[in-house]
Write an enzyme that holds these catalytic residues in place. Structure first.
Site, PDB file in Angstrom:
ATOM      1  N   GLY A 239      39.492  28.181  37.933  1.00 34.30           N
ATOM      2  CA  GLY A 239      38.073  28.057  38.280  1.00 34.30           C
ATOM      3  C   GLY A 239      37.766  26.660  38.799  1.00 34.30           C
ATOM      4  O   GLY A 239      38.246  25.671  38.255  1.00 34.30           O
ATOM      5  N   GLN A 240      36.921  26.608  39.834  1.00 34.83           N
ATOM      6  CA  GLN A 240      36.584  25.305  40.419  1.00 34.83           C
ATOM      7  C   GLN A 240      35.511  24.568  39.622  1.00 34.83           C
ATOM      8  O   GLN A 240      35.225  23.411  39.897  1.00 34.83           O
ATOM      9  CB  GLN A 240      36.153  25.486  41.871  1.00 34.83           C
TER      10      GLN A 240
ATOM     11  N   HIS B  81      36.143  34.078  34.915  1.00 34.84           N
ATOM     12  CA  HIS B  81      37.552  34.496  34.779  1.00 34.84           C
ATOM     13  C   HIS B  81      37.786  35.816  35.523  1.00 34.84           C
ATOM     14  O   HIS B  81      38.796  35.983  36.200  1.00 34.84           O
ATOM     15  CB  HIS B  81      37.918  34.740  33.312  1.00 34.84           C
TER      16      HIS B  81
END
Ligand code: PAF
Length: 167
Positions: free
Chosen positions: A155-156, A45
């Site tokens: 986020g991937q 994050h």
């Protein structure tokens, strides 16, 4: 140029206050970068926040544990929470505004209207967690209407979630 001098973190809990601030930033021609989260913040994050800090004038993070993305067997109440820790992590990552609404603010009654992204929500993780991506798409649409970001950062690691949101 950042929105808050010295990165003093502003906490907002009401939709109306967040919308007013977002509108006023937009009127001043400032870009808003948004990092939606369910809290219990970690390095992933924080890297999104730092990227938003670098690319946008004002950085907003939301911490909201979204009940509609939890299935019947999944424990919403036991999802980890760390409000104090999240505040200080946001502060040190240079976040300007932390939006932390109570559940009653986002869902004032029993939710009856949803955003459904057909097809892609029903495969892979969606196949074993029916309704999960419906809850994610619904809350993200709500948050976009509230925070009015120019850019949002996800986020991937949650690849399918990114695909659903992009769609
Ligand atoms: O990835 C998450 O933390 C959540 O699914 C999101 C995107 C904040 C929506 O509740």
């Amino acid at each position: 140029m950042s929105f808050a001098i010295g990165h003093v973190l502003k906490i907002i809990t009401a939709i109306h206050d967040m919308q007013s601030l977002a509108e006023s930033l937009r009127k001043q021609g400032r870009t808003i970068g948004f990092v939606p989260t369910m809290g219990y913040l970690h390095e992933g994050h924080l890297s999104l926040m730092r990227r938003a800090r670098h690319e946008c004038d004002a950085v907003v993070t939301s911490v909201f544990v979204n009940p509609t993305q939890f299935g019947p067997g999944e424990d919403f109440d036991r999802y980890p929470r760390d409000e104090e820790g999240d505040r200080s992590k946001c502060q040190s990552a240079g976040v300007d505004i932390l939006f932390m609404p109570p559940v009653s603010e986002i869902y004032p009654g029993k939710p009856t209207a949803f955003v459904i992204v057909d097809g892609i929500s029903d495969i892979l993780e969606g196949a074993i967690r029916p309704g999960h991506f419906r809850g994610v798409a619904t809350v993200v649409a709500k948050l976009f209407h509230i925070v009015k970001p120019h850019t949002a950062y996800f986020g991937q690691k949650d690849y399918q979630q990114c695909a659903v949101i992009k769609r």
